[in-house]
Design a protein around this motif. Structure first.
Motif, PDB file in Angstrom:
ATOM      1  N   PHE A  37       0.828  -1.207   0.000  1.00  0.00           N
ATOM      2  CA  PHE A  37       0.000   0.000   0.000  1.00  0.00           C
ATOM      3  C   PHE A  37       0.865   1.260   0.000  1.00  0.00           C
ATOM      4  O   PHE A  37       0.536   2.252  -0.662  1.00  0.00           O
ATOM      5  N   ALA A  38       1.976   1.240   0.738  1.00  0.00           N
ATOM      6  CA  ALA A  38       2.849   2.412   0.787  1.00  0.00           C
ATOM      7  C   ALA A  38       3.533   2.657  -0.552  1.00  0.00           C
ATOM      8  O   ALA A  38       3.822   3.809  -0.911  1.00  0.00           O
ATOM      9  N   GLN A  39       3.795   1.596  -1.322  1.00  0.00           N
ATOM     10  CA  GLN A  39       4.414   1.778  -2.628  1.00  0.00           C
ATOM     11  C   GLN A  39       3.490   2.477  -3.614  1.00  0.00           C
ATOM     12  O   GLN A  39       3.971   3.061  -4.589  1.00  0.00           O
ATOM     13  N   CYS A  40       2.186   2.424  -3.368  1.00  0.00           N
ATOM     14  CA  CYS A  40       1.255   3.134  -4.246  1.00  0.00           C
ATOM     15  C   CYS A  40       1.440   4.646  -4.167  1.00  0.00           C
ATOM     16  O   CYS A  40       1.109   5.361  -5.115  1.00  0.00           O
ATOM     17  N   PHE A  41       1.972   5.141  -3.050  1.00  0.00           N
ATOM     18  CA  PHE A  41       2.188   6.575  -2.859  1.00  0.00           C
ATOM     19  C   PHE A  41       3.669   6.935  -2.949  1.00  0.00           C
ATOM     20  O   PHE A  41       4.090   7.956  -2.415  1.00  0.00           O
ATOM     21  N   HIS A  42       4.431   6.068  -3.647  1.00  0.00           N
ATOM     22  CA  HIS A  42       5.870   6.316  -3.745  1.00  0.00           C
ATOM     23  C   HIS A  42       6.174   7.583  -4.561  1.00  0.00           C
ATOM     24  O   HIS A  42       7.146   8.283  -4.282  1.00  0.00           O
ATOM     25  N   GLY A  43       5.366   7.854  -5.569  1.00  0.00           N
ATOM     26  CA  GLY A  43       5.617   9.018  -6.416  1.00  0.00           C
ATOM     27  C   GLY A  43       5.031  10.310  -5.909  1.00  0.00           C
ATOM     28  O   GLY A  43       5.198  11.358  -6.563  1.00  0.00           O
ATOM     29  N   PHE A  44       4.333  10.286  -4.790  1.00  0.00           N
ATOM     30  CA  PHE A  44       3.715  11.498  -4.255  1.00  0.00           C
ATOM     31  C   PHE A  44       4.688  12.228  -3.323  1.00  0.00           C
ATOM     32  O   PHE A  44       5.847  11.829  -3.164  1.00  0.00           O
TER      33      PHE A  44
END
Length: 305
Positions: A37-44
């Motif tokens: 789940f944290a990797q989904c917000f890696h580019g933010f």
């Protein structure tokens, strides 16, 4: 009938290691879900989830609880090990799943308890007011008592093998097998065979470097010479000068060691440096001195062959 019932109870009893393995599998699953789940917000923007991390984790654990314990009466780790929760307060000897209230209280104690602990930690860390001092001490005292209770419960669990966590003991739910387990017959024939071959391989690995293969080969060849017959008297140094007695190729910089056989310089020198008791592999003669082959009559005779 009583002995049979006792046997079935002992057979269906969940081992301590199985219950602990189920807890470890649950922790591994939670870490895997959170990392994905944290990797989904890696580019933010960095730190986007840090502010609402306790709430996001609570939502994810609540989602897992809905499709595991609430619907299947077992966690993911328990499902893998063929285990599920049973209502310990039920007087019926047959399997009775946990009630709806027990499942809701389980979610409140596990998910709500972890959320409250993380949120209180963030709250007291960001506010250093004097009014929060007593509240912080009270909360820390309560959490300390809970940790102490978990320790005592774990020691009791190791002794009795029931209620692996404090939440299970308070709610009256314990682990049972989904289907009756048969007694396994463990055979050690394969293991004994593997241990035997493993020990034999280790013995060979230790023994082989201690054996001088060249010297053993020379000794065997010297024993075989009397059986095959002595060489003809007509065989001279020239007839044996066609090939090196070690590598079998045409001798490069031919040398002798005191017998009638010829060697390459590098072959005999490296063998002599490796083993000071080096002997000729053809006749077993010990090295007296490594001398170059004379370029007189012998080599002229070799070239004429």
């Amino acid at each position: 009938m009583a002995p049979r019932e006792g046997d079935t109870k002992s057979t269906n009893r969940v081992l301590r290691i199985s219950q602990l393995d189920a807890l470890e599998l649950n922790k591994a699953l939670e870490q895997l879900v959170w990392s994905q789940f944290a990797q989904c917000f890696h580019g933010f923007k960095p730190g986007l989830l840090a502010r609402f991390e306790p709430e996001v984790k609570a939502f994810l654990w609540l989602f897992l609880w809905r499709f595991t314990i609430y619907s299947k009466n077992a966690t993911v780790g328990q499902s893998v090990l063929n285990i599920q929760y049973r209502n310990n307060f039920s007087p019926n000897p047959r399997y009775h799943p946990p009630s709806k209230s027990q499942k809701l209280w389980y979610a409140a104690c596990t998910i709500g308890g972890r959320w409250l602990e993380e949120r209180c930690y963030d709250l007291f860390r960001n506010h250093h007011l004097a009014s929060f001092g007593k509240v912080k001490q009270c909360v820390n005292f309560v959490f300390g008592l809970l940790k102490l209770g978990e320790l005592v419960n774990f020691l009791i669990f190791l002794q009795r093998g029931k209620f692996a966590t404090l939440t299970e003991r308070l709610l009256g739910i314990h682990s049972v097998f989904c289907t009756p387990q048969n007694i396994r017959e463990v055979g050690f024939e394969y293991m004994n065979r593997e241990l035997l071959w493993h020990g034999f391989a280790e013995f060979l690995i230790f023994l082989l470097p201690l054996i001088n293969i060249q010297k053993l080969k020379a000794k065997l060849s010297s024993w075989c010479i009397p059986l095959t017959g002595a060489p003809n008297s007509d065989s001279t140094l020239a007839t044996r000068g066609k090939e090196c007695s070690l590598c079998g190729e045409w001798p490069t910089m031919p040398h002798t060691i005191g017998c009638e056989h010829i060697f390459c310089y590098y072959c005999v020198k490296s063998s002599f440096l490796f083993d000071m008791y080096f002997t000729c592999p053809k006749c077993g003669t010990e090295v007296q001195s490594v001398q170059p082959l004379k370029s007189g009559i012998e080599m002229s005779e070799v070239n004429t062959l």
